[in-house]
Design an enzyme around this catalytic site. Structure first.
Site, PDB file in Angstrom:
ATOM      1  N   HIS A  90       0.682   2.672  -5.579  1.00  0.00           N
ATOM      2  CA  HIS A  90       0.611   3.783  -6.096  1.00  0.00           C
ATOM      3  C   HIS A  90       1.214   4.756  -5.014  1.00  0.00           C
ATOM      4  O   HIS A  90       1.865   4.170  -3.926  1.00  0.00           O
ATOM      5  CB  HIS A  90      -0.818   4.168  -6.272  1.00  0.00           C
ATOM      6  N   GLU A 119       0.798  -1.215   0.041  1.00  0.00           N
ATOM      7  CA  GLU A 119      -0.040  -0.172   0.023  1.00  0.00           C
ATOM      8  C   GLU A 119       0.734   1.478  -0.119  1.00  0.00           C
ATOM      9  O   GLU A 119       1.754   1.621   0.884  1.00  0.00           O
ATOM     10  CB  GLU A 119      -0.885  -0.056   1.287  1.00  0.00           C
ATOM     11  N   THR A 136      -5.858   1.657  -5.804  1.00  0.00           N
ATOM     12  CA  THR A 136      -5.318   0.217  -5.525  1.00  0.00           C
ATOM     13  C   THR A 136      -6.180  -0.730  -6.742  1.00  0.00           C
ATOM     14  O   THR A 136      -5.355  -1.419  -7.275  1.00  0.00           O
ATOM     15  CB  THR A 136      -5.833  -0.335  -4.043  1.00  0.00           C
TER      16      THR A 136
HETATM   17  C1  GP9 Z   1      -8.922  -0.561   0.374  1.00  0.00           C
HETATM   18  C2  GP9 Z   1      -7.395  -0.475  -0.067  1.00  0.00           C
HETATM   19  C3  GP9 Z   1      -7.110   0.867   0.014  1.00  0.00           C
HETATM   20  O1  GP9 Z   1      -9.308  -1.743   0.114  1.00  0.00           O
HETATM   21  O2  GP9 Z   1      -7.018  -1.271  -1.264  1.00  0.00           O
HETATM   22  O3  GP9 Z   1      -7.663   1.408  -1.180  1.00  0.00           O
HETATM   23  P1  GP9 Z   1      -6.955   2.768  -1.967  1.00  0.00           P
HETATM   24  O4  GP9 Z   1      -7.460   4.185  -1.228  1.00  0.00           O
HETATM   25  O5  GP9 Z   1      -5.541   2.868  -1.855  1.00  0.00           O
HETATM   26  O6  GP9 Z   1      -7.232   2.638  -3.408  1.00  0.00           O
HETATM   27 MN    MN Z   2      -3.733   1.744  -2.154  1.00  0.00          MN
END
Ligand code: GP9
Ligand code: MN
Length: 635
Positions: A475, A258, A300
């Site tokens: 990202h 993340e 994501t």
């Molecule tokens: C939530 C995670 C985060 O399930 O994938 O989402 P994002 O805000 O980074 O797209």
């Molecule tokens: Mn994300």
């Protein structure tokens, strides 16, 4: 002339009273359902107020249309329809923790077929949700009090109600945007949408969205796939044959980190490394230093979309939401034909980014979401389940998977606003002018620690020898709003070029047969699928892919962002400007012209495929093209 006395004479007074009562009762009912049956995660007083307010516009719209079409009878019918819609959502929510959408209507039909388990989602107290409807029918058809007999809504009053609903909805939306900007465009999560605009408005939104999608699809035809196939054929590059099949038959773990950007790798804060474990780990595999994320609003989910399809996400909204009904021929499906099991592991709500629906479309066999993890309050913080526990549970699950598997894992803790419990802060906060960046250092450091635990445990497991690990950043975490603070940390001015280069995310591939190396090729998430498929030695015969094997020597070194900017071997083209990619020196715009043109063309082709749902014509088009080739060869 308009007579105010008449408006409030005795008859009209009682008429307004009935109107107000009908609206108020439905409003209260919706308020109770939204507030106490759905779990929408209201986080503050402002959100609670939005939730209380949002039924109003939809009620006026609904009843307004009813009255406009059929007066009093129309009001009754729309009241009943509204009640049934609410109740269907209640049942659906109990079963799926989700709201009904048009593409999901099939699942509502499943509800009816649940047989024994339908009793589990029905509750005796549900009768209270229909007390109002029963009372209305009783009053109108049995008691028939004079006051009700005289209640004759005029059609034009219905029109007024429906029109008043519009500004009320706009107020609702503007208010919701104080909590979430671009709520409707980005459409993160159905729970979130319902929390902000209410369940009935959500259905209106869903119908509009579906209508737009269907229109574009309806007007598309199979001929449109031909230019796309020609373009892709022209750009095709051969994968690196030395890497073909080095990981044949192995499991794949695609691990999405993340908000992890490349600038944290080998970088320090107050003399301490931000990612000490990853820094060492990258020496064990192929590490890509010029690898970019290519996501837009779908964040994501866009990165997942590219990983599995090697097609670009959309410029607006998340394809995961808007085009989950499309035909795809994604990695899970292709690998499935080679005996692979495909799974997703992510300890967040399964509805987030519409994953529960989209993963089915992409052909995944199983999705382990929040409900499959041992999520407790002690083990959660911020966005939810802390990474260390997510990793631990996931490893257990993985050990029980049928092999070979393709498993995508998605971490969560290093997510904006980057907060952590005190005892998980392994380094000090940063000291820049941005609190967000300062905290990001700590969550990144935390994620690295969780990664260490996971990989070390994983190395001890039987799976390790039979698996390749593909770790990549999904990202950016630090947006351009924090440029000044970023400049303070990196000790340089962040201009357009630097901002662009900050969009690099780490990519590391580890596994037997993958020689440790630092690879500088320019690439992006769109290239993941062909790279992985080549390592597995899987013949991926879906020609609609925009990526190129990252190990290939003669690959097109080019990475295109969703904004139409690009990086290639020589240049970085951003917002019409042109830079030398290696030195960052600004150069003649002319040099980047071809790059911008390619970017524009490629994105348009990718969009045409998704908007037109053109993959549904793939087999037939390929057959026609082959026949054409055959006949032209004979000539
Ligand atoms: C939530 C995670 C985060 O399930 O994938 O989402 P994002 O805000 O980074 O797209
Ligand atoms: Mn994300």
């Amino acid at each position: 002339m308009f007579k105010i006395d008449k408006l409030f004479n005795k008859d009209n007074r009682s008429k307004w009273f009935i109107y107000a009562a009908v609206i108020a009762i439905f409003w209260i009912k919706m308020y109770i359902i939204q507030g106490s049956i759905f779990t929408l995660g209201v986080e503050n007083a402002n959100e609670a107020a939005i939730l209380a307010f949002n039924p109003l516009s939809s009620i006026l719209l609904l009843f307004g249309i009813g009255i406009l079409l059929a007066g009093r009878r129309g009001l009754l019918v729309t009241y009943i329809i509204g009640s049934v819609v609410l109740y269907v959502n209640v049942l659906f929510y109990r079963e799926y923790s989700d709201f009904v959408t048009i593409p999901m209507l099939g699942q509502v039909a499943n509800l009816a077929g649940l047989g024994g388990s339908i009793t589990n989602i029905l509750s005796v107290t549900d009768i209270f949700l229909f007390v109002d409807v029963l009372a209305a029918v009783f009053l109108l058809f049995y008691l028939k009090p004079a006051r009700f007999q005289r209640f004759m809504p005029k059609r034009r009053e219905g029109l007024v109600l429906a029109i008043v609903a519009i500004p009320l909805f706009l107020v609702n939306l503007a208010w919701a945007e104080t909590e979430r900007t671009d709520l409707l465009e980005r459409a993160f999560d159905r729970n979130m949408l319902v929390k902000y605009i209410g369940v009935i408005n959500f259905h209106v939104y869903d119908i509009v969205l579906q209508g737009q999608t269907e229109m574009k699809k309806t007007f598309a035809d199979s001929n449109e796939l031909v230019p796309a196939l020609n373009y892709l054929n022209e750009k095709k590059s051969e994968p690196n044959s030395e890497m073909t099949g080095v990981a044949e038959g192995k499991n794949v773990i695609a691990l999405s980190l993340e908000s992890t950007q490349t600038f944290v790798v080998d970088n320090k804060l107050n003399g301490k490394e931000l990612t000490p474990y990853f820094n060492d780990l990258k020496e064990e595999g192929a590490y890509f230093s010029n690898f970019y994320h290519q996501v837009k609003q779908g964040r994501t989910s866009d990165s997942e979309f590219m990983l599995d399809n090697s097609m670009y996400g959309l410029n607006r909204g998340a394809a995961f939401f808007t085009h989950s009904g499309n035909e795809y021929e994604a990695t899970p499906e292709v690998l499935g034909e080679h005996g692979y099991t495909s799974t997703n592991m992510h300890a967040n709500d399964k509805t987030f980014w519409n994953r529960n629906v989209m993963y089915d479309s992409l052909g995944y066999d199983e999705f382990y979401s929040k409900e499959d993890y041992d999520v407790t309050e002690e083990k959660s913080y911020g966005w939810g389940y802390l990474d260390e526990y997510f990793f631990m549970d996931s490893l257990d699950k993985m050990e029980n998977l049928e092999q070979p598997f393709y498993n995508k894992m998605i971490t969560l803790t290093n997510h904006h606003p980057f907060t952590l419990p005190e005892d998980k802060k392994y380094i000090e906060e940063g000291e820049t002018s941005s609190g967000t960046l300062n905290r990001f250092f700590q969550t990144i450091r935390y994620q690295d620690e969780a990664l260490k635990q996971f990989v070390e445990e994983f190395k001890k497991s039987d799976l390790y020898d039979d698996t390749i690990l593909v770790i990549y950043g999904d990202h950016f975490g630090i947006s351009e709003n924090h440029q000044e603070a970023m400049g303070q940390y990196l000790d340089k001015d962040i201009n357009e070029y630097e901002q662009f280069q900050l969009q690099r995310v780490p990519l590391l591939m580890i596994g037997e047969g993958i020689e440790p190396q630092k690879n500088d090729t320019v690439g992006g998430q769109i290239d993941l699928r062909p790279t992985i498929m080549n390592l597995l030695g899987v013949e991926d015969d879906n020609p609609v892919q925009f990526g190129h094997d990252l190990f290939s020597e003669d690959r097109r070194q080019m990475m295109i962002t969703r904004d139409g900017d690009f990086a290639n071997e020589e240049y970085v083209g951003v917002k019409g400007m042109c830079y030398d990619r290696e030195t960052g020196e600004e150069i003649e715009e002319e040099a980047c012209k071809p790059g911008f043109e390619t970017a524009e063309e490629e994105l348009a082709i990718s969009d045409s495929i998704i908007y037109g749902d053109l993959l549904r014509y793939l087999d037939e088009t390929e057959m026609i093209e082959e026949e054409k080739d055959d006949t032209s060869e004979q000539e």
